[in-house]
Design a protein around this motif. Sequence first.
Motif, PDB file in Angstrom:
ATOM      1  N   TRP A  27       0.835  -1.206   0.000  1.00 45.14           N
ATOM      2  CA  TRP A  27       0.000   0.000   0.000  1.00 45.14           C
ATOM      3  C   TRP A  27       0.869   1.255   0.000  1.00 45.14           C
ATOM      4  O   TRP A  27       0.607   2.208  -0.733  1.00 45.14           O
ATOM      5  N   LEU A  28       1.928   1.241   0.803  1.00 47.07           N
ATOM      6  CA  LEU A  28       2.795   2.408   0.936  1.00 47.07           C
ATOM      7  C   LEU A  28       3.436   2.799  -0.392  1.00 47.07           C
ATOM      8  O   LEU A  28       3.558   3.988  -0.699  1.00 47.07           O
ATOM      9  N   HIS A  29       3.816   1.823  -1.187  1.00 45.05           N
ATOM     10  CA  HIS A  29       4.553   2.089  -2.419  1.00 45.05           C
ATOM     11  C   HIS A  29       3.678   2.068  -3.673  1.00 45.05           C
ATOM     12  O   HIS A  29       4.192   2.114  -4.779  1.00 45.05           O
ATOM     13  N   ARG A  30       2.373   2.040  -3.484  1.00 43.43           N
ATOM     14  CA  ARG A  30       1.491   2.036  -4.637  1.00 43.43           C
ATOM     15  C   ARG A  30       1.398   3.442  -5.235  1.00 43.43           C
ATOM     16  O   ARG A  30       1.763   4.421  -4.582  1.00 43.43           O
ATOM     17  N   GLU A  31       0.915   3.508  -6.453  1.00 44.46           N
ATOM     18  CA  GLU A  31       0.647   4.808  -7.061  1.00 44.46           C
ATOM     19  C   GLU A  31      -0.746   5.240  -6.605  1.00 44.46           C
ATOM     20  O   GLU A  31      -1.720   4.520  -6.787  1.00 44.46           O
ATOM     21  N   ALA A  32      -0.821   6.406  -5.993  1.00 49.60           N
ATOM     22  CA  ALA A  32      -2.097   6.884  -5.457  1.00 49.60           C
ATOM     23  C   ALA A  32      -3.059   7.179  -6.608  1.00 49.60           C
ATOM     24  O   ALA A  32      -2.679   7.807  -7.598  1.00 49.60           O
ATOM     25  N   PRO A  33      -4.314   6.732  -6.476  1.00 51.25           N
ATOM     26  CA  PRO A  33      -5.298   7.017  -7.524  1.00 51.25           C
ATOM     27  C   PRO A  33      -5.630   8.517  -7.588  1.00 51.25           C
ATOM     28  O   PRO A  33      -5.457   9.254  -6.612  1.00 51.25           O
ATOM     29  N   TYR A  34      -6.103   8.940  -8.735  1.00 44.72           N
ATOM     30  CA  TYR A  34      -6.448  10.350  -8.956  1.00 44.72           C
ATOM     31  C   TYR A  34      -7.381  10.870  -7.873  1.00 44.72           C
ATOM     32  O   TYR A  34      -7.196  11.970  -7.359  1.00 44.72           O
ATOM     33  N   GLU A  36      -7.742  10.005  -4.773  1.00 49.10           N
ATOM     34  CA  GLU A  36      -7.044  10.237  -3.508  1.00 49.10           C
ATOM     35  C   GLU A  36      -6.212  11.511  -3.575  1.00 49.10           C
ATOM     36  O   GLU A  36      -6.196  12.306  -2.629  1.00 49.10           O
ATOM     37  N   LEU A  37      -5.535  11.718  -4.689  1.00 49.55           N
ATOM     38  CA  LEU A  37      -4.747  12.945  -4.853  1.00 49.55           C
ATOM     39  C   LEU A  37      -5.652  14.181  -4.821  1.00 49.55           C
ATOM     40  O   LEU A  37      -5.292  15.217  -4.246  1.00 49.55           O
ATOM     41  N   GLU A  38      -6.818  14.076  -5.433  1.00 54.16           N
ATOM     42  CA  GLU A  38      -7.781  15.181  -5.421  1.00 54.16           C
ATOM     43  C   GLU A  38      -8.277  15.447  -3.997  1.00 54.16           C
ATOM     44  O   GLU A  38      -8.412  16.595  -3.582  1.00 54.16           O
ATOM     45  N   ASN A  39      -8.531  14.391  -3.238  1.00 52.76           N
ATOM     46  CA  ASN A  39      -8.959  14.560  -1.843  1.00 52.76           C
ATOM     47  C   ASN A  39      -7.884  15.256  -1.012  1.00 52.76           C
ATOM     48  O   ASN A  39      -8.186  16.123  -0.184  1.00 52.76           O
ATOM     49  N   ILE A  40      -6.643  14.905  -1.235  1.00 56.16           N
ATOM     50  CA  ILE A  40      -5.536  15.547  -0.519  1.00 56.16           C
ATOM     51  C   ILE A  40      -5.470  17.024  -0.880  1.00 56.16           C
ATOM     52  O   ILE A  40      -5.311  17.885  -0.015  1.00 56.16           O
ATOM     53  N   ARG A  41      -5.601  17.319  -2.166  1.00 52.92           N
ATOM     54  CA  ARG A  41      -5.565  18.718  -2.619  1.00 52.92           C
ATOM     55  C   ARG A  41      -6.706  19.519  -2.005  1.00 52.92           C
ATOM     56  O   ARG A  41      -6.503  20.621  -1.490  1.00 52.92           O
ATOM     57  N   LEU A  42      -7.902  18.942  -1.984  1.00 47.77           N
ATOM     58  CA  LEU A  42      -9.053  19.636  -1.400  1.00 47.77           C
ATOM     59  C   LEU A  42      -8.886  19.834   0.104  1.00 47.77           C
ATOM     60  O   LEU A  42      -9.240  20.887   0.639  1.00 47.77           O
ATOM     61  N   ALA A  43      -8.334  18.843   0.781  1.00 45.65           N
ATOM     62  CA  ALA A  43      -8.098  18.970   2.226  1.00 45.65           C
ATOM     63  C   ALA A  43      -7.131  20.111   2.511  1.00 45.65           C
ATOM     64  O   ALA A  43      -7.321  20.872   3.476  1.00 45.65           O
ATOM     65  N   GLU A  44      -6.109  20.264   1.694  1.00 50.09           N
ATOM     66  CA  GLU A  44      -5.161  21.367   1.872  1.00 50.09           C
ATOM     67  C   GLU A  44      -5.848  22.717   1.663  1.00 50.09           C
ATOM     68  O   GLU A  44      -5.608  23.667   2.405  1.00 50.09           O
ATOM     69  N   LEU A  45      -6.714  22.819   0.660  1.00 50.45           N
ATOM     70  CA  LEU A  45      -7.459  24.062   0.433  1.00 50.45           C
ATOM     71  C   LEU A  45      -8.352  24.395   1.628  1.00 50.45           C
ATOM     72  O   LEU A  45      -8.440  25.557   2.041  1.00 50.45           O
ATOM     73  N   ILE A  46      -8.999  23.381   2.171  1.00 53.70           N
ATOM     74  CA  ILE A  46      -9.865  23.593   3.338  1.00 53.70           C
ATOM     75  C   ILE A  46      -9.038  24.085   4.520  1.00 53.70           C
ATOM     76  O   ILE A  46      -9.423  25.033   5.208  1.00 53.70           O
ATOM     77  N   LYS A  47      -7.889  23.464   4.763  1.00 47.18           N
ATOM     78  CA  LYS A  47      -7.021  23.888   5.868  1.00 47.18           C
ATOM     79  C   LYS A  47      -6.577  25.333   5.691  1.00 47.18           C
ATOM     80  O   LYS A  47      -6.594  26.122   6.637  1.00 47.18           O
ATOM     81  N   GLU A  48      -6.154  25.681   4.474  1.00 51.07           N
ATOM     82  CA  GLU A  48      -5.703  27.044   4.208  1.00 51.07           C
ATOM     83  C   GLU A  48      -6.826  28.045   4.453  1.00 51.07           C
ATOM     84  O   GLU A  48      -6.614  29.081   5.089  1.00 51.07           O
ATOM     85  N   ASN A  49      -8.017  27.752   3.957  1.00 51.78           N
ATOM     86  CA  ASN A  49      -9.135  28.665   4.124  1.00 51.78           C
ATOM     87  C   ASN A  49      -9.612  28.718   5.564  1.00 51.78           C
ATOM     88  O   ASN A  49     -10.010  29.779   6.040  1.00 51.78           O
ATOM     89  N   ALA A  50      -9.569  27.623   6.278  1.00 49.63           N
ATOM     90  CA  ALA A  50      -9.962  27.624   7.686  1.00 49.63           C
ATOM     91  C   ALA A  50      -9.003  28.497   8.482  1.00 49.63           C
ATOM     92  O   ALA A  50      -9.423  29.235   9.379  1.00 49.63           O
TER      93      ALA A  50
END
Length: 59
Positions: A27-34, A36-50
């Motif tokens: 799991w650690l070395h797998r290629e993250a699906p699109y 999941e990457l989108e969820n990470i990006r959105l979480a960062e935007l939420i943190k920044e705006n919060a």
Amino acid sequence: MPIENLRITIEWMCKQLEISRAAYYKWLHREAPYEELENIRLAELIKENAFVISRDTGE
């Protein structure tokens, strides 16, 4: 004790989660699906705006 000071091993974590170490490393070395990457990006935007909102409102 702060969580940063805890020494949690991969072996202990896998035992708690009832998964093999091989499965964890696969799991650690797998290629993250699109999605999941989108969820990470959105979480960062939420943190920044919060942070901006809490800074502006003082909360």
